[in-house]
Design a protein around this motif. Sequence first.
Motif, PDB file in Angstrom:
ATOM      1  N   ALA A 198       1.005  -1.373   0.137  1.00 45.74           N
ATOM      2  CA  ALA A 198       0.112  -0.084   0.072  1.00 45.74           C
ATOM      3  C   ALA A 198       0.909   1.255   0.053  1.00 45.74           C
ATOM      4  CB  ALA A 198      -0.922  -0.031   1.106  1.00 45.74           C
ATOM      5  N   TYR A 199       1.844   1.367   0.660  1.00 46.33           N
ATOM      6  CA  TYR A 199       2.794   2.323   0.818  1.00 46.33           C
ATOM      7  C   TYR A 199       3.357   2.501  -0.708  1.00 46.33           C
ATOM      8  CZ  TYR A 199       6.966   5.180   2.088  1.00 46.33           C
ATOM      9  OH  TYR A 199       7.805   6.233   2.117  1.00 46.33           O
ATOM     10  N   LYS A 200       4.032   1.407  -1.003  1.00 45.98           N
ATOM     11  CA  LYS A 200       4.587   1.508  -2.551  1.00 45.98           C
ATOM     12  C   LYS A 200       3.526   2.027  -3.697  1.00 45.98           C
ATOM     13  CE  LYS A 200       6.542  -2.594  -2.965  1.00 45.98           C
ATOM     14  NZ  LYS A 200       7.320  -3.684  -3.084  1.00 45.98           N
ATOM     15  N   GLY A 201       2.296   1.642  -3.331  1.00 47.33           N
ATOM     16  CA  GLY A 201       1.314   2.044  -4.406  1.00 47.33           C
ATOM     17  C   GLY A 201       0.642   3.423  -4.022  1.00 47.33           C
ATOM     18  N   LEU A 202       0.695   3.911  -2.960  1.00 47.81           N
ATOM     19  CA  LEU A 202       0.223   5.221  -2.662  1.00 47.81           C
ATOM     20  C   LEU A 202      -0.428   5.964  -3.788  1.00 47.81           C
ATOM     21  CD1 LEU A 202      -1.492   5.895   0.064  1.00 47.81           C
ATOM     22  CD2 LEU A 202       0.466   7.330   0.732  1.00 47.81           C
ATOM     23  N   LYS A 203       0.572   6.346  -4.557  1.00 50.05           N
ATOM     24  CA  LYS A 203       0.414   7.360  -5.552  1.00 50.05           C
ATOM     25  C   LYS A 203      -0.823   6.849  -6.313  1.00 50.05           C
ATOM     26  CE  LYS A 203       4.921   9.020  -6.583  1.00 50.05           C
ATOM     27  NZ  LYS A 203       6.171   8.100  -6.879  1.00 50.05           N
ATOM     28  N   SER A 204      -0.989   5.812  -6.530  1.00 52.81           N
ATOM     29  CA  SER A 204      -2.000   5.057  -7.434  1.00 52.81           C
ATOM     30  C   SER A 204      -3.464   5.198  -6.742  1.00 52.81           C
ATOM     31  CB  SER A 204      -1.731   3.632  -8.011  1.00 52.81           C
ATOM     32  OG  SER A 204      -1.929   2.567  -6.800  1.00 52.81           O
ATOM     33  N   PHE A 205      -3.522   5.581  -5.523  1.00 55.44           N
ATOM     34  CA  PHE A 205      -4.870   5.687  -4.787  1.00 55.44           C
ATOM     35  C   PHE A 205      -5.433   6.991  -5.154  1.00 55.44           C
ATOM     36  CE2 PHE A 205      -7.217   7.257  -1.117  1.00 55.44           C
ATOM     37  CZ  PHE A 205      -8.359   6.478  -1.117  1.00 55.44           C
ATOM     38  N   ARG A 206      -6.569   6.785  -5.920  1.00 54.85           N
ATOM     39  CA  ARG A 206      -7.400   7.785  -6.614  1.00 54.85           C
ATOM     40  C   ARG A 206      -8.470   8.418  -5.652  1.00 54.85           C
ATOM     41  NH1 ARG A 206      -3.813   8.922  -9.733  1.00 54.85           N
ATOM     42  NH2 ARG A 206      -3.408   7.268 -11.203  1.00 54.85           N
ATOM     43  N   GLY A 207      -8.874   7.526  -4.657  1.00 52.94           N
ATOM     44  CA  GLY A 207      -9.730   8.457  -3.661  1.00 52.94           C
ATOM     45  C   GLY A 207     -11.100   8.092  -4.285  1.00 52.94           C
ATOM     46  N   ASP A 208     -11.263   7.221  -5.228  1.00 50.31           N
ATOM     47  CA  ASP A 208     -12.758   6.647  -5.558  1.00 50.31           C
ATOM     48  C   ASP A 208     -13.177   6.002  -4.546  1.00 50.31           C
ATOM     49  OD1 ASP A 208     -11.997   7.994  -8.058  1.00 50.31           O
ATOM     50  OD2 ASP A 208     -11.490   5.891  -8.839  1.00 50.31           O
ATOM     51  N   ALA A 209     -12.370   5.102  -3.871  1.00 47.56           N
ATOM     52  CA  ALA A 209     -13.238   4.450  -2.852  1.00 47.56           C
ATOM     53  C   ALA A 209     -12.367   4.810  -1.383  1.00 47.56           C
ATOM     54  CB  ALA A 209     -12.750   2.988  -3.032  1.00 47.56           C
ATOM     55  N   ARG A 210     -12.947   4.611  -0.218  1.00 48.69           N
ATOM     56  CA  ARG A 210     -12.437   4.664   0.921  1.00 48.69           C
ATOM     57  C   ARG A 210     -11.000   4.233   0.962  1.00 48.69           C
ATOM     58  NH1 ARG A 210     -16.273   3.830   5.865  1.00 48.69           N
ATOM     59  NH2 ARG A 210     -18.288   4.861   5.100  1.00 48.69           N
ATOM     60  N   PHE A 211     -10.133   4.796   1.709  1.00 48.62           N
ATOM     61  CA  PHE A 211      -8.767   4.424   1.844  1.00 48.62           C
ATOM     62  C   PHE A 211      -8.767   2.884   2.409  1.00 48.62           C
ATOM     63  CE2 PHE A 211      -4.778   3.658   4.458  1.00 48.62           C
ATOM     64  CZ  PHE A 211      -3.919   3.588   3.318  1.00 48.62           C
ATOM     65  N   SER A 212      -9.601   2.744   3.486  1.00 46.68           N
ATOM     66  CA  SER A 212      -9.589   1.678   4.277  1.00 46.68           C
ATOM     67  C   SER A 212     -10.129   0.548   3.149  1.00 46.68           C
ATOM     68  CB  SER A 212     -10.639   1.829   5.184  1.00 46.68           C
ATOM     69  OG  SER A 212     -11.927   2.173   4.971  1.00 46.68           O
ATOM     70  N   THR A 213     -11.136   1.071   2.329  1.00 47.06           N
ATOM     71  CA  THR A 213     -11.541  -0.306   1.333  1.00 47.06           C
ATOM     72  C   THR A 213     -10.150  -0.869   0.532  1.00 47.06           C
ATOM     73  OG1 THR A 213     -13.578   0.866   1.755  1.00 47.06           O
ATOM     74  CG2 THR A 213     -13.279  -1.059  -0.238  1.00 47.06           C
ATOM     75  N   TRP A 214      -9.745   0.333   0.089  1.00 46.19           N
ATOM     76  CA  TRP A 214      -8.444   0.004  -0.832  1.00 46.19           C
ATOM     77  C   TRP A 214      -7.378  -0.730  -0.085  1.00 46.19           C
ATOM     78  CZ3 TRP A 214      -3.375   2.357  -0.721  1.00 46.19           C
ATOM     79  CH2 TRP A 214      -2.533   2.242  -1.898  1.00 46.19           C
ATOM     80  N   LEU A 215      -7.211  -0.310   1.034  1.00 44.05           N
ATOM     81  CA  LEU A 215      -6.140  -1.127   1.914  1.00 44.05           C
ATOM     82  C   LEU A 215      -6.667  -2.475   2.027  1.00 44.05           C
ATOM     83  CD1 LEU A 215      -3.350  -0.693   3.460  1.00 44.05           C
ATOM     84  CD2 LEU A 215      -4.869  -0.081   5.345  1.00 44.05           C
ATOM     85  N   MET A 216      -7.778  -2.748   2.471  1.00 47.88           N
ATOM     86  CA  MET A 216      -8.518  -4.202   2.460  1.00 47.88           C
ATOM     87  C   MET A 216      -8.346  -4.989   1.385  1.00 47.88           C
ATOM     88  SD  MET A 216      -9.430  -6.306   4.913  1.00 47.88           S
ATOM     89  CE  MET A 216     -10.316  -5.326   6.249  1.00 47.88           C
ATOM     90  N   ALA A 217      -8.470  -4.269   0.217  1.00 48.46           N
ATOM     91  CA  ALA A 217      -8.545  -5.046  -1.103  1.00 48.46           C
ATOM     92  C   ALA A 217      -7.117  -5.503  -1.206  1.00 48.46           C
ATOM     93  CB  ALA A 217      -8.969  -4.325  -2.122  1.00 48.46           C
ATOM     94  N   ILE A 218      -6.211  -4.653  -0.958  1.00 47.60           N
ATOM     95  CA  ILE A 218      -4.776  -5.315  -1.189  1.00 47.60           C
ATOM     96  C   ILE A 218      -4.418  -6.435  -0.209  1.00 47.60           C
ATOM     97  CG2 ILE A 218      -2.388  -4.511  -0.720  1.00 47.60           C
ATOM     98  CD1 ILE A 218      -3.217  -1.708  -1.648  1.00 47.60           C
ATOM     99  N   THR A 219      -4.869  -6.309   1.173  1.00 47.12           N
ATOM    100  CA  THR A 219      -4.778  -7.257   2.102  1.00 47.12           C
ATOM    101  C   THR A 219      -5.322  -8.779   1.495  1.00 47.12           C
ATOM    102  OG1 THR A 219      -4.577  -5.531   3.735  1.00 47.12           O
ATOM    103  CG2 THR A 219      -4.683  -7.807   4.475  1.00 47.12           C
ATOM    104  N   LEU A 220      -6.532  -8.497   1.229  1.00 47.48           N
ATOM    105  CA  LEU A 220      -7.167  -9.796   0.531  1.00 47.48           C
ATOM    106  C   LEU A 220      -6.468 -10.353  -0.453  1.00 47.48           C
ATOM    107  CD1 LEU A 220     -11.003  -8.726   0.864  1.00 47.48           C
ATOM    108  CD2 LEU A 220      -9.753  -9.985   2.598  1.00 47.48           C
TER     109      LEU A 220
END
Lengths: 224, 83
Positions: A73-95
Motif C-alpha cells: 500500500a505504501y509503495k502504491g499510494l500514488k495510485s490511490f485515486r480516492g474513488d473508494a475509501r482508503f480503508s477499502t483500498w487497503l483491505m483489497a490489497i490485504t485480501l
Amino acid sequence: MKSAAEKDAKQSALAAETAAREAELIARILAGERELFHELIRPYERGLYVAAYAIVQHEADAEDVAQEAVIKAYKGLKSFRGDARFSTWLMAITLNEARSRWRQAKGEQLDFLSDCEESAGDYTPSVLADWRYIPSEQLERKELRQALQEAMAKLSPEHREALILRDVRGMSIAETAEATGANEGLVKVRLFRARISMQKLLAPKLAPKQRGFMGWLTRKAGGQ
Amino acid sequence: MKLDCKHVWAQVSDYIDGSVSPEMKADIERHLANCRYCSAVLDSTRNILVLVGDERTFEVPVGFGERLHGRLQEWMDSSGTGG
C-alpha cells in the motif's frame, strides 16, 4: 432514540470527515512526510490482521500478509485515486495478498470471483424452539471464543471473507463488494450462506434447552 | 403474502441487514409473531453474529502492531523513496 435517517446522516458525516483527514495525510505523505503513513494505517491494522487470518487461518502467515500488504500500500499510494475509501483500498490489497498466500499453501486455484461456487449445499438453519440471549460478557470464556473460531474455520475462505468484512469489520455490502472484487449480489449470497452456516454449526451447541450452554461450556472446559 | 418458514429463512440475512422491501419486512414480522421456531432462528443468528463481531473473538497476537510498524519502517528506510 435516534432515527435510522439521523444515524445514517451522522455516519456519512463521520465518513466524510475521515476521508478528508486521510486525503490530507496522503497528500503530505506523497509530498515527502512519509512517516505519516504509520498514522494513516494505524486505525485499520487490527482489521487487516483479522481479515488475513480469516483466509489463511494461520497466525504467523496472517501477520506476514498484513505486513506485506501495508508495504504494498505504501509503495502504491500514488495510485490511490480516492474513488473508494482508503480503508477499502487497503483491505483489497490485504485480501489479494492473503488469497495468494492461501493458494500457495493449498496448491489450489480457488476462484474467489466465481458465482457458481458450491451451487449445491444445505443452507438451512438449525431449528430451535427458543433462544436465550448469550451476552457478549460470556466471551471472557475461552471455550466460547474457541467454539466461534472453530465454526468460522469450517466455512469456505470466501464465506469467511464476507462474514469478516461485513459482520466483524462492519463494512457495507457495497464496500465488501469493492474490497473483494465480487459483485454485490454475490456478496449477499456468500453472506447468507456464511451466516446460516454459523447458526447451524453453533446454535445446537449453544442453545440452552437442547444441550445446556453452561453445561456444554463446563464439559468443554473439563475436556469431556 | 403469507410466508412459510423456508421463505423466512431465505430472507434472514437480508432482514438482518435491513435490506428487504417494506412489504417483505411486514410479511416476515407477521410470520415471526406466530412462529417461535423462526423467531429462535432469527434471534440465534443475530446473537451469534454479535458474538462473532466482538473484538474479543478474534484476538491479534501480542506485539503485532509493533512488528507491523517495525517492518514497514525498515522497508521505508531501505527504499529511500516515499509513497
